[in-house]
Design a protein around this motif. Structure first.
Motif, short mmCIF file in Angstrom:
data_model
loop_
_atom_site.label_atom_id
_atom_site.label_comp_id
_atom_site.label_asym_id
_atom_site.label_seq_id
_atom_site.Cartn_x
_atom_site.Cartn_y
_atom_site.Cartn_z
N TRP A 105 46.74 27.26 52.51
CA TRP A 105 46.03 26.50 51.48
C TRP A 105 44.58 26.22 51.84
N SER A 158 47.75 29.86 45.09
CA SER A 158 47.73 31.31 44.88
C SER A 158 47.77 31.65 43.40
N GLN A 159 48.61 30.94 42.67
CA GLN A 159 48.68 31.17 41.22
C GLN A 159 47.41 30.69 40.52
N LEU A 160 46.93 29.54 40.90
CA LEU A 160 45.73 28.99 40.29
C LEU A 160 44.53 29.92 40.48
N TYR A 161 44.36 30.41 41.69
CA TYR A 161 43.23 31.28 42.01
C TYR A 161 43.51 32.75 41.72
N GLN A 162 44.73 33.05 41.36
CA GLN A 162 45.16 34.45 41.15
C GLN A 162 44.82 35.29 42.38
N ASP A 163 45.27 34.79 43.51
CA ASP A 163 45.01 35.42 44.80
C ASP A 163 46.34 35.57 45.52
N ASP A 164 46.81 36.80 45.67
CA ASP A 164 48.13 37.03 46.27
C ASP A 164 48.05 37.39 47.75
N TYR A 215 48.29 18.78 41.86
CA TYR A 215 49.60 19.34 42.20
C TYR A 215 50.65 18.24 42.31
N SER A 253 51.60 28.12 47.19
CA SER A 253 51.97 28.97 46.04
C SER A 253 51.23 28.52 44.79
N TYR A 254 51.12 27.21 44.61
CA TYR A 254 50.37 26.68 43.48
C TYR A 254 48.93 27.19 43.50
#
Length: 99
Positions: free
Chosen positions: A68, A57-63, A92, A54-55
């Motif tokens: 990982w 996904s948010q960092l890369y702005q990839d949903d 992280y 999740s970290y």
């Protein structure tokens, strides 16, 4: 052995533990380690697989629904995804320690 300690050892000598420098070999190795820990202690909580995706996904702005290893491989431009994993995992882990 704590996961963070194992990660530090692997980071120093990934070839020794993985036989390669491939991010997916690292993922498989760590999956086996965590599975063994959970079998030994059902209450074992792994911070790496539970929150790290999740970290990222948010960092890369990839949903997209990617693990990982796939996220790192896709989004790290220098091609050294194993080194990128360690950089990101340490960051992280530091965030988790601040909570």
């Amino acid at each position: 052995m704590e996961l963070i300690d194992l990660l530090r050892q692997i980071e120093r000598r990934p070839q020794l533990f993985l036989g390669t420098d491939d991010i997916f070999a690292l993922r498989h190795f760590l999956s086996g380690y965590i599975m063994a820990e959970k079998e030994h202690d059902p209450a074992y909580h792994d911070w790496l697989f539970s929150g790290f995706p999740s970290y990222l996904s948010q960092l890369y702005q990839d949903d997209r629904d990617l693990d990982w290893a796939a996220l790192i491989r896709l989004h790290e431009p220098d091609g050294d995804s194993v080194a990128a994993f360690f950089r990101l995992a340490h960051r992280y882990y530091e965030i988790l320690q601040q909570r």
